[in-house]
Design a protein around this motif. Structure first.
Motif, PDB file in Angstrom:
ATOM      1  N   ALA A 212      -7.069  37.881   3.820  1.00 34.10           N
ATOM      2  CA  ALA A 212      -5.912  38.638   3.344  1.00 34.10           C
ATOM      3  C   ALA A 212      -5.655  39.886   4.175  1.00 34.10           C
ATOM      4  N   THR A 213      -6.692  40.588   4.579  1.00 29.67           N
ATOM      5  CA  THR A 213      -6.496  41.823   5.345  1.00 29.67           C
ATOM      6  C   THR A 213      -5.843  41.526   6.682  1.00 29.67           C
ATOM      7  N   GLU A 214      -6.311  40.496   7.339  1.00 29.41           N
ATOM      8  CA  GLU A 214      -5.727  40.111   8.625  1.00 29.41           C
ATOM      9  C   GLU A 214      -4.280  39.664   8.446  1.00 29.41           C
ATOM     10  N   SER A 215      -3.983  39.011   7.328  1.00 28.88           N
ATOM     11  CA  SER A 215      -2.613  38.560   7.090  1.00 28.88           C
ATOM     12  C   SER A 215      -1.683  39.744   6.848  1.00 28.88           C
ATOM     13  N   VAL A 216      -2.189  40.789   6.200  1.00 27.49           N
ATOM     14  CA  VAL A 216      -1.385  42.008   6.020  1.00 27.49           C
ATOM     15  C   VAL A 216      -1.080  42.626   7.381  1.00 27.49           C
ATOM     16  N   ALA A 217      -2.087  42.688   8.244  1.00 23.66           N
ATOM     17  CA  ALA A 217      -1.879  43.234   9.593  1.00 23.66           C
ATOM     18  C   ALA A 217      -0.858  42.405  10.365  1.00 23.66           C
ATOM     19  N   ALA A 218      -0.956  41.083  10.243  1.00 23.84           N
ATOM     20  CA  ALA A 218      -0.010  40.212  10.944  1.00 23.84           C
ATOM     21  C   ALA A 218       1.412  40.430  10.450  1.00 23.84           C
ATOM     22  N   ALA A 219       1.577  40.541   9.137  1.00 25.01           N
ATOM     23  CA  ALA A 219       2.911  40.730   8.568  1.00 25.01           C
ATOM     24  C   ALA A 219       3.521  42.052   8.997  1.00 25.01           C
ATOM     25  N   MET A 220       2.734  43.125   8.954  1.00 22.03           N
ATOM     26  CA  MET A 220       3.260  44.441   9.335  1.00 22.03           C
ATOM     27  C   MET A 220       3.551  44.504  10.831  1.00 22.03           C
ATOM     28  N   ALA A 221       2.701  43.879  11.634  1.00 26.46           N
ATOM     29  CA  ALA A 221       2.967  43.837  13.072  1.00 26.46           C
ATOM     30  C   ALA A 221       4.236  43.042  13.355  1.00 26.46           C
ATOM     31  N   LEU A 222       4.416  41.938  12.634  1.00 27.86           N
ATOM     32  CA  LEU A 222       5.587  41.085  12.853  1.00 27.86           C
ATOM     33  C   LEU A 222       6.884  41.836  12.583  1.00 27.86           C
ATOM     34  N   ILE A 223       6.967  42.523  11.466  1.00 28.05           N
ATOM     35  CA  ILE A 223       8.232  43.208  11.157  1.00 28.05           C
ATOM     36  C   ILE A 223       8.417  44.419  12.062  1.00 28.05           C
ATOM     37  N   GLY A 224       7.326  45.099  12.432  1.00 27.36           N
ATOM     38  CA  GLY A 224       7.448  46.235  13.337  1.00 27.36           C
ATOM     39  C   GLY A 224       7.905  45.825  14.721  1.00 27.36           C
ATOM     40  N   ILE A 225       7.286  44.788  15.264  1.00 27.09           N
ATOM     41  CA  ILE A 225       7.664  44.302  16.603  1.00 27.09           C
ATOM     42  C   ILE A 225       9.079  43.732  16.588  1.00 27.09           C
ATOM     43  N   SER A 226       9.411  42.987  15.553  1.00 26.36           N
ATOM     44  CA  SER A 226      10.768  42.432  15.451  1.00 26.36           C
ATOM     45  C   SER A 226      11.803  43.544  15.412  1.00 26.36           C
ATOM     46  N   GLY A 227      11.473  44.630  14.716  1.00 26.06           N
ATOM     47  CA  GLY A 227      12.378  45.776  14.677  1.00 26.06           C
ATOM     48  C   GLY A 227      12.537  46.430  16.038  1.00 26.06           C
ATOM     49  N   LEU A 240      21.390  46.287  13.301  1.00 23.86           N
ATOM     50  CA  LEU A 240      19.937  46.138  13.307  1.00 23.86           C
ATOM     51  C   LEU A 240      19.475  45.228  12.166  1.00 23.86           C
ATOM     52  N   GLN A 241      20.096  45.393  11.025  1.00 24.09           N
ATOM     53  CA  GLN A 241      19.735  44.569   9.870  1.00 24.09           C
ATOM     54  C   GLN A 241      19.884  43.084  10.187  1.00 24.09           C
ATOM     55  N   VAL A 242      20.986  42.726  10.833  1.00 28.03           N
ATOM     56  CA  VAL A 242      21.236  41.330  11.195  1.00 28.03           C
ATOM     57  C   VAL A 242      20.300  40.887  12.316  1.00 28.03           C
ATOM     58  N   ASN A 243      20.193  41.716  13.356  1.00 27.54           N
ATOM     59  CA  ASN A 243      19.374  41.351  14.503  1.00 27.54           C
ATOM     60  C   ASN A 243      17.892  41.248  14.153  1.00 27.54           C
ATOM     61  N   LEU A 244      17.441  42.046  13.190  1.00 24.53           N
ATOM     62  CA  LEU A 244      16.051  41.987  12.769  1.00 24.53           C
ATOM     63  C   LEU A 244      15.739  40.650  12.092  1.00 24.53           C
ATOM     64  N   ILE A 245      16.642  40.201  11.237  1.00 23.76           N
ATOM     65  CA  ILE A 245      16.448  38.890  10.595  1.00 23.76           C
ATOM     66  C   ILE A 245      16.378  37.790  11.653  1.00 23.76           C
ATOM     67  N   ASP A 246      17.262  37.862  12.632  1.00 26.49           N
ATOM     68  CA  ASP A 246      17.242  36.866  13.714  1.00 26.49           C
ATOM     69  C   ASP A 246      15.913  36.893  14.469  1.00 26.49           C
ATOM     70  N   LYS A 247      15.410  38.099  14.749  1.00 26.88           N
ATOM     71  CA  LYS A 247      14.170  38.196  15.531  1.00 26.88           C
ATOM     72  C   LYS A 247      12.960  37.750  14.711  1.00 26.88           C
ATOM     73  N   LEU A 248      12.953  38.010  13.421  1.00 25.14           N
ATOM     74  CA  LEU A 248      11.883  37.475  12.572  1.00 25.14           C
ATOM     75  C   LEU A 248      11.845  35.950  12.666  1.00 25.14           C
ATOM     76  N   TYR A 249      13.018  35.366  12.819  1.00 22.71           N
ATOM     77  CA  TYR A 249      13.142  33.904  12.883  1.00 22.71           C
ATOM     78  C   TYR A 249      12.747  33.334  14.241  1.00 22.71           C
ATOM     79  N   ASN A 250      13.130  34.024  15.337  1.00 25.35           N
ATOM     80  CA  ASN A 250      12.956  33.398  16.656  1.00 25.35           C
ATOM     81  C   ASN A 250      11.956  34.104  17.568  1.00 25.35           C
ATOM     82  N   ILE A 251      11.170  35.021  17.042  1.00 27.90           N
ATOM     83  CA  ILE A 251      10.200  35.715  17.883  1.00 27.90           C
ATOM     84  C   ILE A 251       9.220  34.726  18.506  1.00 27.90           C
TER      85      ILE A 251
END
Length: 265
Positions: A212-227, A240-251
């Motif tokens: 679980a701890t590693e998954s929290v790190a992965a999730a926070m890194a994912l949204i930060g990097i996508s942003g 940014l709101q739209v582009n962030l959703i797109d990047k979460l999808y296609n990173i």
């Protein structure tokens, strides 16, 4: 470390966890879209009559007290209790902790069901732990993330939980290790509910992992990097709101690995 975190991202995409959200109505649409973008399946259900059935079919539960009222607080308590009894992972977002006595009373009750993860800004984490006196400015933090470390450690020890303190540096603490993640961009603070989206994404990740701890790190890194990446092609918070959703999808893995800024203490 980046390989392990990327594997967590792939697990969500492969298993499409069903995430039961009892969340605030300001962010429901954004939260659902963020979950879909990372590969999860969102349910937004608040009716007390169906809480237990929803929890039973979900992989995880997200409880966000942003637009708290008397009815929803009862639904949240039912959801937390059902998740605890069913041994389903659940995450608490203590939006506005410390702002009113009502919020604090409900949060104290929710904590008795020992959330798998607590994610909040520094002021909220401090208020939740009652480790210090600080002013909560609505849902915005008046403290820096590193000021909440002792409060987070108290919560970890007292409730056997993982705490994620969001801020310029995201700090993730469990009973034996600490991660610092320095991804993200200041423009992300101008989009309402991105913290709530981060909470929901964590909810998806803890629904399919044994770490679980590693998954929290992965999730926070994912949204930060996508942003970070999305800001480069955005003209302001709206795009940014739209582009962030797109990047979460296609990173891509290369984008994730090349931008990742994480340190383990």
């Amino acid at each position: 470390m980046d390989k392990n975190l990327w594997q967590q991202i792939q697990l969500v995409r492969q298993h499409s966890p069903l995430v039961h959200n009892i969340t605030n109505y300001v962010v429901m649409n954004n939260t659902a879209n963020a979950l879909l973008a990372v590969g999860a399946s969102p349910i937004m259900a608040h009716a007390k009559s169906e809480i237990h059935e929803m929890v039973n079919i979900a992989h995880s539960v997200v409880i966000n007290i942003g637009t708290l009222d008397e009815y929803w607080s009862e639904a949240m308590l039912l959801g937390a209790e059902a998740a605890h009894l069913a041994k389903k992972p659940w995450i608490l977002d203590p939006v506005g902790a410390g702002a009113t006595g009502f919020r604090d009373r409900i949060l104290n009750q929710l904590l008795q069901y020992k959330p798998t993860v607590i994610r909040g800004n520094a002021s909220e984490i401090i208020a939740l732990a009652k480790a210090n006196t600080t002013v909560t400015k609505g849902v915005d933090s008046t403290a820096k993330s590193d000021e909440a470390i002792s409060a987070a450690q108290f919560l970890v020890d007292h409730y056997q939980t993982i705490v994620c303190i969001s801020g310029e540096t995201d700090i993730i603490i469990d009973h034996e290790k600490t991660f610092l993640i320095k991804n993200g961009h200041p423009l992300m603070t101008k989009v309402t509910g991105l913290g709530c989206s981060a909470t929901a994404i964590i909810g998806a990740f803890i629904g399919v992992t044994e770490n679980a701890t590693e998954s929290v790190a992965a999730a926070m890194a994912l949204i930060g990097i996508s942003g970070e990446i999305a800001v480069l092609e955005s003209k302001g918070p709206g795009s940014l709101q739209v582009n962030l959703i797109d990047k979460l999808y296609n990173i891509t893995e290369e984008e994730f690995s090349s931008h990742l800024k994480i340190e383990r203490l």
